[in-house]
Design an enzyme around this catalytic site. Structure first.
Site, PDB file in Angstrom:
ATOM      1  N   GLU A  42       0.836  -1.205   0.000  1.00  0.00           N
ATOM      2  CA  GLU A  42       0.000   0.000   0.000  1.00  0.00           C
ATOM      3  C   GLU A  42       0.869   1.253   0.000  1.00  0.00           C
ATOM      4  O   GLU A  42       1.853   1.338   0.748  1.00  0.00           O
ATOM      5  CB  GLU A  42      -0.892   0.003   1.240  1.00  0.00           C
ATOM      6  CG  GLU A  42      -2.294   0.438   0.976  1.00  0.00           C
ATOM      7  CD  GLU A  42      -3.029  -0.539   0.072  1.00  0.00           C
ATOM      8  OE1 GLU A  42      -3.229  -0.206  -1.126  1.00  0.00           O
ATOM      9  OE2 GLU A  42      -3.410  -1.616   0.544  1.00  0.00           O
ATOM     10  N   HIS A  43       0.510   2.207  -0.855  1.00  0.00           N
ATOM     11  CA  HIS A  43       1.245   3.460  -1.010  1.00  0.00           C
ATOM     12  C   HIS A  43       2.678   3.224  -1.469  1.00  0.00           C
ATOM     13  O   HIS A  43       3.569   4.028  -1.202  1.00  0.00           O
ATOM     14  CB  HIS A  43       1.228   4.270   0.290  1.00  0.00           C
ATOM     15  CG  HIS A  43      -0.126   4.801   0.635  1.00  0.00           C
ATOM     16  ND1 HIS A  43      -0.626   5.966   0.112  1.00  0.00           N
ATOM     17  CD2 HIS A  43      -1.109   4.295   1.436  1.00  0.00           C
ATOM     18  CE1 HIS A  43      -1.849   6.173   0.585  1.00  0.00           C
ATOM     19  NE2 HIS A  43      -2.161   5.176   1.375  1.00  0.00           N
ATOM     20  N   THR A  44       2.885   2.116  -2.151  1.00  0.00           N
ATOM     21  CA  THR A  44       4.209   1.828  -2.719  1.00  0.00           C
ATOM     22  C   THR A  44       4.274   2.155  -4.207  1.00  0.00           C
ATOM     23  O   THR A  44       5.369   2.352  -4.740  1.00  0.00           O
ATOM     24  CB  THR A  44       4.573   0.345  -2.540  1.00  0.00           C
ATOM     25  OG1 THR A  44       3.514  -0.464  -3.094  1.00  0.00           O
ATOM     26  CG2 THR A  44       4.755  -0.001  -1.066  1.00  0.00           C
ATOM     27  N   ASP A  45       3.129   2.218  -4.884  1.00  0.00           N
ATOM     28  CA  ASP A  45       3.169   2.370  -6.339  1.00  0.00           C
ATOM     29  C   ASP A  45       3.801   3.699  -6.754  1.00  0.00           C
ATOM     30  O   ASP A  45       4.707   3.737  -7.584  1.00  0.00           O
ATOM     31  CB  ASP A  45       1.789   2.168  -6.971  1.00  0.00           C
ATOM     32  CG  ASP A  45       0.683   3.021  -6.384  1.00  0.00           C
ATOM     33  OD1 ASP A  45       0.917   3.732  -5.377  1.00  0.00           O
ATOM     34  OD2 ASP A  45      -0.438   2.971  -6.931  1.00  0.00           O
ATOM     35  N   SER A  76     -24.401   8.072 -16.461  1.00  0.00           N
ATOM     36  CA  SER A  76     -23.904   7.152 -15.445  1.00  0.00           C
ATOM     37  C   SER A  76     -25.070   6.363 -14.876  1.00  0.00           C
ATOM     38  O   SER A  76     -25.954   6.917 -14.222  1.00  0.00           O
ATOM     39  CB  SER A  76     -23.201   7.927 -14.323  1.00  0.00           C
ATOM     40  OG  SER A  76     -22.775   7.043 -13.313  1.00  0.00           O
ATOM     41  N   LEU A 134     -11.678   0.264  -3.357  1.00  0.00           N
ATOM     42  CA  LEU A 134     -11.611  -0.882  -4.257  1.00  0.00           C
ATOM     43  C   LEU A 134     -11.464  -0.459  -5.712  1.00  0.00           C
ATOM     44  O   LEU A 134     -11.750  -1.220  -6.626  1.00  0.00           O
ATOM     45  CB  LEU A 134     -12.861  -1.757  -4.081  1.00  0.00           C
ATOM     46  CG  LEU A 134     -13.086  -2.279  -2.650  1.00  0.00           C
ATOM     47  CD1 LEU A 134     -14.387  -3.063  -2.569  1.00  0.00           C
ATOM     48  CD2 LEU A 134     -11.913  -3.156  -2.196  1.00  0.00           C
ATOM     49  N   ASP A 185      -3.759   0.582  -9.473  1.00  0.00           N
ATOM     50  CA  ASP A 185      -5.167   0.285  -9.732  1.00  0.00           C
ATOM     51  C   ASP A 185      -5.418   0.007 -11.203  1.00  0.00           C
ATOM     52  O   ASP A 185      -6.079  -0.964 -11.578  1.00  0.00           O
ATOM     53  CB  ASP A 185      -6.044   1.455  -9.278  1.00  0.00           C
ATOM     54  CG  ASP A 185      -5.888   1.763  -7.801  1.00  0.00           C
ATOM     55  OD1 ASP A 185      -5.286   0.942  -7.081  1.00  0.00           O
ATOM     56  OD2 ASP A 185      -6.366   2.831  -7.370  1.00  0.00           O
ATOM     57  N   TYR A 237      -4.072  12.245   0.614  1.00  0.00           N
ATOM     58  CA  TYR A 237      -3.250  11.356  -0.208  1.00  0.00           C
ATOM     59  C   TYR A 237      -2.089  12.134  -0.832  1.00  0.00           C
ATOM     60  O   TYR A 237      -0.930  11.718  -0.777  1.00  0.00           O
ATOM     61  CB  TYR A 237      -4.146  10.748  -1.293  1.00  0.00           C
ATOM     62  CG  TYR A 237      -3.561   9.611  -2.088  1.00  0.00           C
ATOM     63  CD1 TYR A 237      -3.934   8.303  -1.840  1.00  0.00           C
ATOM     64  CD2 TYR A 237      -2.657   9.842  -3.128  1.00  0.00           C
ATOM     65  CE1 TYR A 237      -3.437   7.250  -2.591  1.00  0.00           C
ATOM     66  CE2 TYR A 237      -2.149   8.801  -3.890  1.00  0.00           C
ATOM     67  CZ  TYR A 237      -2.544   7.500  -3.618  1.00  0.00           C
ATOM     68  OH  TYR A 237      -2.044   6.471  -4.366  1.00  0.00           O
TER      69      TYR A 237
END
Length: 399
Positions: A42-45, A76, A134, A185, A237
């Site tokens: 997580e938060h590595t990309d 939508s 997700l 993602d 973020y």
């Protein structure tokens, strides 16, 4: 379990019905692309590290037809309140916002990359939970990007084409939607393989497929949607990303993930010792999380599920303490799942709400879900939703 994925025929029907209701015509194609859940990493990309996500069976369905002019019309779902009409020239950074930026942003990115597009009519239907960590936004972007690429007569089949599309979707999210996310993602939505986790190296965007058949091992990956919604464009973020970039510059590297190439643990710790305070905590999370990705990959290959669970637990603690992106709802869900028999549990996604995951023996799935629900009620929190995540396929044409 609640939050069931739609079978493809159901998703096609919903998107097609929305298209017909909005435009009084039939779509030419329907494409679908999945959300994702991250096992670890997580938060590595955006820090040039490793991540290990799986694609969900939950998908966004995009029904589309080309136009002979430059007009773009979007709808939508079946909600008459979610409509937009403009032109290709309106779709640009600062030109569209909110849901339109995610739906239409890929058109801008593709055109910037030299793809010739006409106007188009588009209707979306989705069963990917929104705001749950997700990747509902990436599912939209990737379904639209696949559809537009197909209409333009370009390939969407090989991995190189998928990697290019993933990069363009990241650009659309960063520059049109204004969310400073990394590429995990979109890579998952476009490059994952059913029955496998996707080992993604964000330094060079290379991927490896890691077999993951939890059901055969008598296990399930239980996703707990806390129903506390979050937005990746709300500043939290972005602030963490900026801190990591500042820390990397202070250490003389391009990205914090570059420190992973230091041969010894002592060498990495020596590098971290040059930082202090918030920068040190954020960098420590990144480096230890990259190591945990390798640990989980090794555990999956050895089918050592206890080892995998232990790494998941450690990931949550690092995200809670060093990266400070958890919240009471996520912590309560993780603690309750562990106490009820989960082998490991952690928050997943960007944080500040969203979802947690728990590695659970199949025969304890309902028990763990019940314990998490009871714990939420006891704390006066919103009642969570649940589903079992099965490693699923990437985006594809479904009609």
């Amino acid at each position: 379990m609640s939050e069931q994925a739609w079978p493809d025929p159901d998703g096609v029907s919903r998107a097609t019905e929305a298209f017909r209701a909005a435009f009084d015509a039939a779509p030419e194609q329907v494409w679908a692309s999945p959300g994702r859940v991250n096992l670890v990493g997580e938060h590595t990309d955006y820090n040039g590290g490793l991540a290990l996500p799986i694609a969900l069976p939950h998908r966004t369905f995009a029904a589309i037809a080309p136009r002979s002019d430059r007009t773009v019309r979007l709808v939508s779902g079946l909600d008459d309140g979610h409509r937009w009409e403009g032109t290709l020239d309106d779709i640009r950074p600062g030109g569209v916002s909110d849901w339109v930026a995610y739906c239409a942003g890929p058109a801008w990115a593709l055109r910037e990359d030299g793809v010739e597009l006409s106007g188009f009519d588009l209707a979306l239907a989705s069963c990917v939970p929104t705001g749950a960590g997700l990747s509902s936004s990436a599912a939209v972007e990737c379904a639209v990007a696949l559809a537009l690429t197909s209409l333009a007569g370009e390939s969407t089949d090989d991995d190189a084409a998928r990697a290019r599309l993933a990069a363009l979707c990241v650009r659309a999210e960063n520059e049109v939607a204004g969310a400073p996310t990394g590429g995990m993602d979109q890579a998952t939505s476009l490059r994952a393989k059913a029955g496998h986790a996707l080992l993604l190296d964000c330094r060079d965007d290379s991927v490896e497929h890691v077999a993951l058949d939890l059901e055969a091992a008598g296990l399930a990956l239980l996703v707990v949607d806390t129903r506390v919604h979050h937005s990746l464009a709300d500043g939290q973020y972005g602030r963490r990303r900026t801190t990591c970039e500042t820390a990397a510059a202070r250490l003389g590297v391009t990205q914090l993930g570059d420190l992973d190439s230091i041969d010894t643990e002592n060498g990495r710790q020596t590098a971290l010792a040059r930082l202090d305070g918030e920068e040190a905590r954020r960098a420590r999370h990144v480096l230890t999380e990259i190591a945990r990705v390798r640990e989980v990959v090794d555990a999956a290959r050895a089918q050592d599920w206890t080892r995998m669970g232990t790494a998941m637990d450690a990931s949550h603690e690092s995200l809670r303490v060093d990266y400070e992106v958890s919240c009471v709802e996520l912590d309560v869900a993780v603690e309750a799942a562990r106490a009820a028999g989960a082998l490991g549990a952690r928050m997943t996604g960007g944080g500040f709400g969203g979802s947690a995951i728990a590695l659970v023996p199949l025969d304890l799935t309902e028990q763990v879900a019940g314990a998490v629900t009871a714990a939420a009620r006891e704390r006066g929190l919103r009642e969570p939703a649940f589903h079992v995540a099965v490693p699923s396929a990437s985006g594809e044409r479904v009609a």
